[in-house]
Write a protein that holds these residues in place. Structure first.
Motif, PDB file in Angstrom:
ATOM      1  N   PHE A 274       0.760  -1.318   0.058  1.00 23.90           N
ATOM      2  CA  PHE A 274       0.126   0.023  -0.026  1.00 23.90           C
ATOM      3  C   PHE A 274       0.864   1.448   0.062  1.00 23.90           C
ATOM      4  O   PHE A 274       0.564   2.243  -0.844  1.00 23.90           O
ATOM      5  CB  PHE A 274      -0.820   0.196   1.319  1.00 23.90           C
ATOM      6  CG  PHE A 274      -1.998   1.096   1.332  1.00 23.90           C
ATOM      7  CD1 PHE A 274      -2.976   1.158   0.678  1.00 23.90           C
ATOM      8  CD2 PHE A 274      -1.475   2.199   2.173  1.00 23.90           C
ATOM      9  CE1 PHE A 274      -3.914   2.120   0.457  1.00 23.90           C
ATOM     10  CE2 PHE A 274      -2.401   3.379   2.150  1.00 23.90           C
ATOM     11  CZ  PHE A 274      -3.640   3.262   1.531  1.00 23.90           C
ATOM     12  N   ALA A 275       1.858   1.309   0.956  1.00 21.12           N
ATOM     13  CA  ALA A 275       2.873   2.510   0.898  1.00 21.12           C
ATOM     14  C   ALA A 275       3.473   2.539  -0.482  1.00 21.12           C
ATOM     15  O   ALA A 275       3.770   3.714  -0.797  1.00 21.12           O
ATOM     16  CB  ALA A 275       3.872   2.281   2.011  1.00 21.12           C
TER      17      ALA A 275
ATOM     18  N   GLY B   7      -4.629  15.346  -3.696  1.00 16.84           N
ATOM     19  CA  GLY B   7      -4.050  14.084  -3.933  1.00 16.84           C
ATOM     20  C   GLY B   7      -2.970  14.073  -4.942  1.00 16.84           C
ATOM     21  O   GLY B   7      -2.485  12.682  -5.091  1.00 16.84           O
TER      22      GLY B   7
ATOM     23  N   ARG C 170       2.605   1.536  -3.416  1.00 19.33           N
ATOM     24  CA  ARG C 170       1.661   2.207  -4.307  1.00 19.33           C
ATOM     25  C   ARG C 170       1.518   3.711  -4.258  1.00 19.33           C
ATOM     26  O   ARG C 170       1.350   3.997  -5.120  1.00 19.33           O
ATOM     27  CB  ARG C 170       0.283   1.117  -4.123  1.00 19.33           C
ATOM     28  CG  ARG C 170      -0.613   1.691  -5.399  1.00 19.33           C
ATOM     29  CD  ARG C 170      -1.803   0.795  -5.232  1.00 19.33           C
ATOM     30  NE  ARG C 170      -2.897   1.078  -5.990  1.00 19.33           N
ATOM     31  CZ  ARG C 170      -2.927   0.775  -7.443  1.00 19.33           C
ATOM     32  NH1 ARG C 170      -1.964  -0.139  -7.957  1.00 19.33           N
ATOM     33  NH2 ARG C 170      -3.867   0.998  -7.985  1.00 19.33           N
ATOM     34  N   LYS C 171       1.134   4.117  -3.072  1.00 18.25           N
ATOM     35  CA  LYS C 171       1.019   5.530  -2.809  1.00 18.25           C
ATOM     36  C   LYS C 171       2.216   6.190  -3.163  1.00 18.25           C
ATOM     37  O   LYS C 171       1.933   7.252  -3.684  1.00 18.25           O
ATOM     38  CB  LYS C 171       0.518   5.641  -1.415  1.00 18.25           C
ATOM     39  CG  LYS C 171      -0.846   5.240  -1.070  1.00 18.25           C
ATOM     40  CD  LYS C 171      -1.919   5.837  -1.814  1.00 18.25           C
ATOM     41  CE  LYS C 171      -3.350   5.608  -1.341  1.00 18.25           C
ATOM     42  NZ  LYS C 171      -4.386   6.254  -2.142  1.00 18.25           N
TER      43      LYS C 171
ATOM     44  N   LEU D 159       0.073  17.102  -1.738  1.00 17.75           N
ATOM     45  CA  LEU D 159      -1.418  16.448  -1.465  1.00 17.75           C
ATOM     46  C   LEU D 159      -2.614  17.302  -1.895  1.00 17.75           C
ATOM     47  O   LEU D 159      -3.658  16.759  -2.235  1.00 17.75           O
ATOM     48  CB  LEU D 159      -1.527  15.941   0.018  1.00 17.75           C
ATOM     49  CG  LEU D 159      -0.633  14.777   0.325  1.00 17.75           C
ATOM     50  CD1 LEU D 159      -0.851  14.308   1.728  1.00 17.75           C
ATOM     51  CD2 LEU D 159      -0.894  13.613  -0.578  1.00 17.75           C
TER      52      LEU D 159
ATOM     53  N   TYR E 118       4.245   5.497  -5.147  1.00 19.02           N
ATOM     54  CA  TYR E 118       4.443   5.460  -6.725  1.00 19.02           C
ATOM     55  C   TYR E 118       3.880   6.709  -7.430  1.00 19.02           C
ATOM     56  O   TYR E 118       3.954   7.373  -8.268  1.00 19.02           O
ATOM     57  CB  TYR E 118       4.045   4.081  -7.138  1.00 19.02           C
ATOM     58  CG  TYR E 118       4.002   3.948  -8.933  1.00 19.02           C
ATOM     59  CD1 TYR E 118       5.206   3.715  -9.624  1.00 19.02           C
ATOM     60  CD2 TYR E 118       2.901   4.065  -9.437  1.00 19.02           C
ATOM     61  CE1 TYR E 118       5.169   3.817 -10.835  1.00 19.02           C
ATOM     62  CE2 TYR E 118       2.715   3.991 -10.917  1.00 19.02           C
ATOM     63  CZ  TYR E 118       3.838   3.670 -11.628  1.00 19.02           C
ATOM     64  OH  TYR E 118       3.858   3.586 -12.855  1.00 19.02           O
ATOM     65  N   TRP E 119       2.495   6.525  -7.101  1.00 20.33           N
ATOM     66  CA  TRP E 119       1.477   7.348  -7.715  1.00 20.33           C
ATOM     67  C   TRP E 119       1.728   8.983  -7.130  1.00 20.33           C
ATOM     68  O   TRP E 119       1.182   9.957  -8.104  1.00 20.33           O
ATOM     69  CB  TRP E 119      -0.151   7.085  -7.284  1.00 20.33           C
ATOM     70  CG  TRP E 119      -0.492   6.105  -7.918  1.00 20.33           C
ATOM     71  CD1 TRP E 119      -0.538   4.667  -7.553  1.00 20.33           C
ATOM     72  CD2 TRP E 119      -0.542   5.815  -9.338  1.00 20.33           C
ATOM     73  NE1 TRP E 119      -1.161   3.989  -8.519  1.00 20.33           N
ATOM     74  CE2 TRP E 119      -1.170   4.530  -9.645  1.00 20.33           C
ATOM     75  CE3 TRP E 119      -0.612   6.762 -10.577  1.00 20.33           C
ATOM     76  CZ2 TRP E 119      -1.291   4.174 -11.081  1.00 20.33           C
ATOM     77  CZ3 TRP E 119      -1.029   6.409 -11.722  1.00 20.33           C
ATOM     78  CH2 TRP E 119      -1.423   4.966 -12.160  1.00 20.33           C
ATOM     79  N   LEU E 120       2.218   9.156  -6.152  1.00 22.00           N
ATOM     80  CA  LEU E 120       2.480  10.614  -5.560  1.00 22.00           C
ATOM     81  C   LEU E 120       3.786  11.022  -6.027  1.00 22.00           C
ATOM     82  O   LEU E 120       3.914  12.437  -6.526  1.00 22.00           O
ATOM     83  CB  LEU E 120       2.427  10.568  -4.105  1.00 22.00           C
ATOM     84  CG  LEU E 120       1.392  10.462  -3.312  1.00 22.00           C
ATOM     85  CD1 LEU E 120       1.299  10.279  -1.716  1.00 22.00           C
ATOM     86  CD2 LEU E 120       0.516  11.733  -3.666  1.00 22.00           C
TER      87      LEU E 120
ATOM     88  N   SER F 199      -3.153  14.421  -7.811  1.00 17.79           N
ATOM     89  CA  SER F 199      -3.525  13.845  -9.066  1.00 17.79           C
ATOM     90  C   SER F 199      -3.332  14.976 -10.296  1.00 17.79           C
ATOM     91  O   SER F 199      -3.614  16.137 -10.210  1.00 17.79           O
ATOM     92  CB  SER F 199      -5.198  13.413  -8.806  1.00 17.79           C
ATOM     93  OG  SER F 199      -5.824  14.504  -8.489  1.00 17.79           O
TER      94      SER F 199
END
Length: 528
Positions: free
Chosen positions: A40-41, A106, A43-44, A70, A46-48, A108
């Motif tokens: 989970f960490a 986030g 993955r987060k 964020l 990676y996307w951040l 994004s």
């Protein structure tokens, strides 16, 4: 990443096969939990920190780098003091860009659309490859309902076809007497203010009352008479569209994180105001269904001799094999009331601001209108549409001070726009001000109010965006423009508008879905 997720899934499967024995299952569960948290960490992370900068197909687009961790550009927008900023500043910083990348909540990615070719692909060529973002729906749907605004795909096409009848030009022409009658009531109100307040008028509330009265008669068949005394409709919409600072913050935050459950006054006021508007509107919808069909649950379509849009809609839908439910009709009416009255009220306010700021424009417009009224004291549709300078003035007001701030879309699938791969889920922000004030589209004088620019050769249709273009163009466009012109004809012919202290010191409501002055807008009204 896929390998790690597969490993976690494998461990989960292994744990499920272990006998129900604490001595065996607890260590396995701890192992699984550790792997899951690690995945989970990663993955987060990676996307951040990896995907946006090293992998994303949008990474080569120009864009600001001053975003906050964020929350992206949300804080910068909130602190800008203008709902069109910092987007306008980005457009000017990268004048040749068709798309500008920025970060939102986030971390994004989102795209600010600045080129007409991109607008054309999103709004016309590939319309149904895009949908309204969930964030935008959370922001506005409690206020404006579902209706056409938040339907997509085949459902939108079907509803649009059915709504074409009630919004046909023939039907809208029959509403012109309503516009004119309510405009005359506005003149009576101005006269009362001249007699009692030395002509000082607060126009934000006044125009909101006027357009709510118009939409009440034209859309609902209900004479609300807000110009005489504010009704619950007016008071509720005032609380919704002009919240205090904390209310503004909660409006934005709730689009990303649910906060309406927090027991603070601003949340209670917001929810109670929207609930009251829905209750009042539902009562009218329910009664109209009963009037048209002869019974509350539906039935044969009768003739009520009414000419309001709600009656037309009920008649149209109950003439089909699958009539809309009460909730569906309610959604459409909430669309009309909220969007239909506040946008036109805002347009009238900025039109008056232009009249005050440019007295020569005011005089020229008045001369043209007086010439029209000499020939046609009660103008028909064709006569309202005839004055060229009035048409240019209205369009220029909507160009420079467009009431609607944004029309965001979200890629419903992976799509290629001008050679750029836009991943599914990417938000594309379409903002009329970014198009209307873009020197690349409108010339170096794009920031200057000049109605005469409309005498030139017509531009690309997508260069004028108050109602957007394509299959999702605002269905109330003709209604709004007719109303706008009818009110201006009445008030510019009879009154002169002058500045008072503070007229030029406008502070905008921010954030806001509409371009509105904070604390109202005062002018002096004088009879000719």
């Amino acid at each position: 990443m896929e390998t790690l997720l597969w490993l976690a899934a494998s461990v989960a499967g292994t744990v499920s096969l272990i006998p129900n024995n604490n001595a065996w299952s607890l260590p396995a569960f701890k192992t699984f939990l550790a792997i899951f948290c690690t995945v989970f960490a990663l993955r987060k992370a990676y996307w951040l920190w990896v995907y946006p900068y090293w992998v994303s197909p949008l990474r080569r687009l120009p864009g600001p780098t001053d975003h906050h961790f964020l929350i992206g550009q949300i804080l910068n927008q909130f602190l800008s003091g203008n709902p069109n900023e910092p987007y306008l500043s980005w457009m000017r910083k990268w004048p040749d860009a068709d798309m500008i990348r920025y970060f939102t909540f986030g971390n994004s990615e989102a795209i600010l659309v600045t080129g007409l070719d991109v607008c054309r692909e999103i709004l016309s060529a590939k319309t149904y490859s895009f949908v309204k973002p969930a964030v935008h729906e959370k922001l506005l749907r409690p206020i404006v309902g579902k209706g056409l605004l938040f339907t997509e795909g085949e459902e939108h096409k079907a509803q649009r076809r059915l709504m074409a009848g009630p919004f046909s030009l023939t039907k809208l022409k029959s509403l012109i007497p309503v516009f004119q009658q309510k405009s005359q009531q506005l003149s009576d109100y101005f006269d009362r203010q001249i007699a009692s307040q030395n002509g000082i008028v607060e126009l934000s509330s006044t125009y909101s009352s006027l357009t709510l009265d118009i939409i009440g008669v034209a859309a609902l068949g209900a004479d609300l008479q807000n110009l005489d005394a504010p009704t619950p409709f007016h008071e509720c919409y005032h609380r919704v569209f002009e919240p205090p600072l904390l209310g503004q913050a909660l409006l934005v935050i709730n689009a990303y994180i649910p906060v309406r459950w927090i027991p603070v006054k601003e949340n209670r006021q917001f929810k109670s105001a929207n609930s009251e508007v829905q209750r009042l509107t539902r009562e009218i919808v329910r009664q109209r269904i009963k009037d048209v069909t002869g019974r509350e649950g539906g039935g044969a379509v009768g003739n009520t001799n009414r000419r309001d849009l709600l009656t037309y809609i009920v008649e149209e839908t109950y003439a089909t094999d699958h009539p809309w439910s009460e909730d569906e009709i309610l959604g459409h009416m909430l669309n009309m009331i909220a969007a239909g009255h506040e946008t036109t009220a805002s347009a009238l306010l900025w039109a008056t601001y232009a009249l005050v700021k440019f007295p020569d424009v005011q005089q020229r417009l008045r001369s043209e209108i007086l010439a029209l009224l000499e020939e046609a004291p009660i103008p028909s549709y064709s006569e309202i549409e005839r004055p060229k300078y009035l048409d240019s003035f209205c369009k220029e007001v909507l160009r420079v001070w467009c009431p609607a701030i944004s029309t965001p879309r979200e890629a419903a699938e992976d799509v290629v726009i001008k050679g750029v791969h836009v991943p599914k889920g990417t938000t594309l922000m379409l903002m009329p001000a970014v198009i209307h004030l873009n020197p690349r589209i409108w010339g170096e004088d794009a920031h200057i109010f000049n109605p005469d620019r409309w005498e030139r050769k017509p531009l690309d249709p997508h260069a004028f965006a108050p109602f957007i273009q394509g299959p999702r163009q605002c269905i109330g466009r003709v209604f709004s423009m007719l109303e706008f012109k009818a009110v201006l004809i009445e008030m510019v012919a009879k009154f002169c508008f002058e500045a008072v202290d503070g007229t030029d010191n406008i502070v905008l409501v921010n954030p806001s879905p509409l371009l509105r002055p904070k604390g109202g807008f005062h002018v002096r009204v004088r009879r000719y």
